[in-house]
Design a protein around this motif. Structure first.
Motif, mmCIF file in Angstrom:
data_model
loop_
_atom_site.group_PDB
_atom_site.id
_atom_site.type_symbol
_atom_site.label_atom_id
_atom_site.label_comp_id
_atom_site.label_asym_id
_atom_site.label_seq_id
_atom_site.Cartn_x
_atom_site.Cartn_y
_atom_site.Cartn_z
ATOM 1 N N PHE A 79 -37.565 2.166 -17.918
ATOM 2 C CA PHE A 79 -37.168 1.542 -16.660
ATOM 3 C C PHE A 79 -38.290 0.640 -16.158
ATOM 4 C CE2 PHE A 79 -34.996 5.621 -16.976
ATOM 5 C CZ PHE A 79 -33.668 5.206 -16.889
ATOM 6 N N GLY A 80 -37.932 -0.630 -15.868
ATOM 7 C CA GLY A 80 -38.933 -1.607 -15.495
ATOM 8 C C GLY A 80 -38.852 -2.086 -14.060
ATOM 9 N N GLY A 81 -40.012 -2.399 -13.528
ATOM 10 C CA GLY A 81 -40.122 -3.071 -12.238
ATOM 11 C C GLY A 81 -40.597 -4.498 -12.468
ATOM 12 N N HIS A 82 -41.087 -5.140 -11.413
ATOM 13 C CA HIS A 82 -41.628 -6.505 -11.438
ATOM 14 C C HIS A 82 -40.515 -7.556 -11.371
ATOM 15 C CE1 HIS A 82 -44.553 -9.628 -11.868
ATOM 16 N NE2 HIS A 82 -44.025 -10.078 -12.989
ATOM 17 N N GLY A 97 -34.459 -3.623 -10.676
ATOM 18 C CA GLY A 97 -34.122 -4.651 -9.693
ATOM 19 C C GLY A 97 -34.578 -4.276 -8.298
ATOM 20 N N SER A 98 -34.570 -5.242 -7.396
ATOM 21 C CA SER A 98 -34.992 -4.995 -6.016
ATOM 22 C C SER A 98 -33.826 -4.469 -5.184
ATOM 23 C CB SER A 98 -35.532 -6.285 -5.392
ATOM 24 O OG SER A 98 -34.528 -7.282 -5.369
ATOM 25 N N HIS A 111 -27.964 -6.853 -5.515
ATOM 26 C CA HIS A 111 -29.148 -6.009 -5.427
ATOM 27 C C HIS A 111 -28.740 -4.599 -5.049
ATOM 28 C CE1 HIS A 111 -32.049 -9.445 -5.500
ATOM 29 N NE2 HIS A 111 -30.984 -10.079 -5.056
ATOM 30 N N GLY A 112 -29.657 -3.662 -5.231
ATOM 31 C CA GLY A 112 -29.351 -2.288 -4.855
ATOM 32 C C GLY A 112 -30.320 -1.299 -5.472
ATOM 33 N N THR A 130 -26.348 -2.430 -2.761
ATOM 34 C CA THR A 130 -26.747 -2.204 -1.377
ATOM 35 C C THR A 130 -25.695 -2.723 -0.390
ATOM 36 O OG1 THR A 130 -28.464 -2.644 0.264
ATOM 37 C CG2 THR A 130 -27.980 -4.417 -1.271
ATOM 38 N N LYS A 131 -25.672 -2.105 0.784
ATOM 39 C CA LYS A 131 -24.807 -2.591 1.856
ATOM 40 C C LYS A 131 -25.498 -3.658 2.690
ATOM 41 C CE LYS A 131 -22.076 1.658 2.282
ATOM 42 N NZ LYS A 131 -21.639 2.754 3.186
#
Length: 206
Positions: A79-82, A97-98, A111-112, A130-131
């Motif tokens: 699992f990646g960030g950035h 993802g953000s 996004h979510g 996301t809401k």
């Protein structure tokens, strides 16, 4: 490497890409070696660009080591960030993802958060959208026939002339509001040059 709920979770920090690629690959190998002999799941959490992955809505491809060079296949899941765009980048690897849009460079995709489940040794990853209202370019909405959620941010790049900028921006805002209702509108003027070039003729053939 930490043992969390029976899983060996390896954490890989940001190496900055470019000249850091070899260090990133080497660090992954070192983490993998530390999981040798562990009988439970092996999870890699990283923070960097992976070569070949699509990292934004415009389709830019990530620069960096490939999933093969990173030995993703030797982990049960990665699992990646950035990168702020959610997506699967290998058979067992995802960018989380953000949770919400950060700027206009992240418009036009969802996004979510992610929900991760392990069933019968299979890792199931699902994005929970996301809401929080998303950001869109009006061309994207109209091309794909999408109706945005209430409170969404919508950007429109409006061709304008120097004499009618306010009127043209207001007309576009009214059009978007009439079409989509309760949304936040961001108009960007793009100046059209209406200056007529002056031609000056000189000489005996004028």
């Amino acid at each position: 490497v930490k043992i969390i709920a029976g899983a060996a979770v390896a954490f890989l920090p940001y190496f900055g890409g470019g000249t850091g690629q070899e260090a990133l690959i080497s660090a992954t190998s070192s983490l993998l070696a530390k999981t040798t002999g562990h009988s439970g799941p092996k999870i890699l959490v990283f923070h960097d660009e992976i070569g070949g992955s699509v990292i934004n809505a415009s389709g830019r491809v990530g620069r960096g080591p490939t999933p093969e060079e990173m030995q993703f296949d030797k982990f049960d899941a990665c699992f990646g960030g950035h990168i702020h765009k959610f997506g699967k980048i290998a058979e067992n690897a995802w960018y989380i993802g953000s949770p919400f849009c950060q700027d206009w460079g992240e418009a036009d995709y969802r996004h979510g958060h992610v929900l991760i489940e392990v069933k019968d040794d299979n890792v199931i990853v699902k994005q929970l959208v996301t809401k929080i209202p998303h950001w869109y370019n009006v061309e994207y909405l109209e091309t794909n026939h999408i109706t945005p959620e209430a409170g969404a941010y919508i950007r429109s790049k409006v061709p304008v002339t120097t004499k009618k900028i306010s009127d043209e921006l207001r007309a576009e805002e009214d059009r978007i509001k009439a079409k989509y209702g309760n949304v936040r509108i961001h108009t960007v003027p793009e100046l059209i040059d209406t200056t007529v070039a002056e031609v000056v003729l000189r000489g005996s053939s004028d």
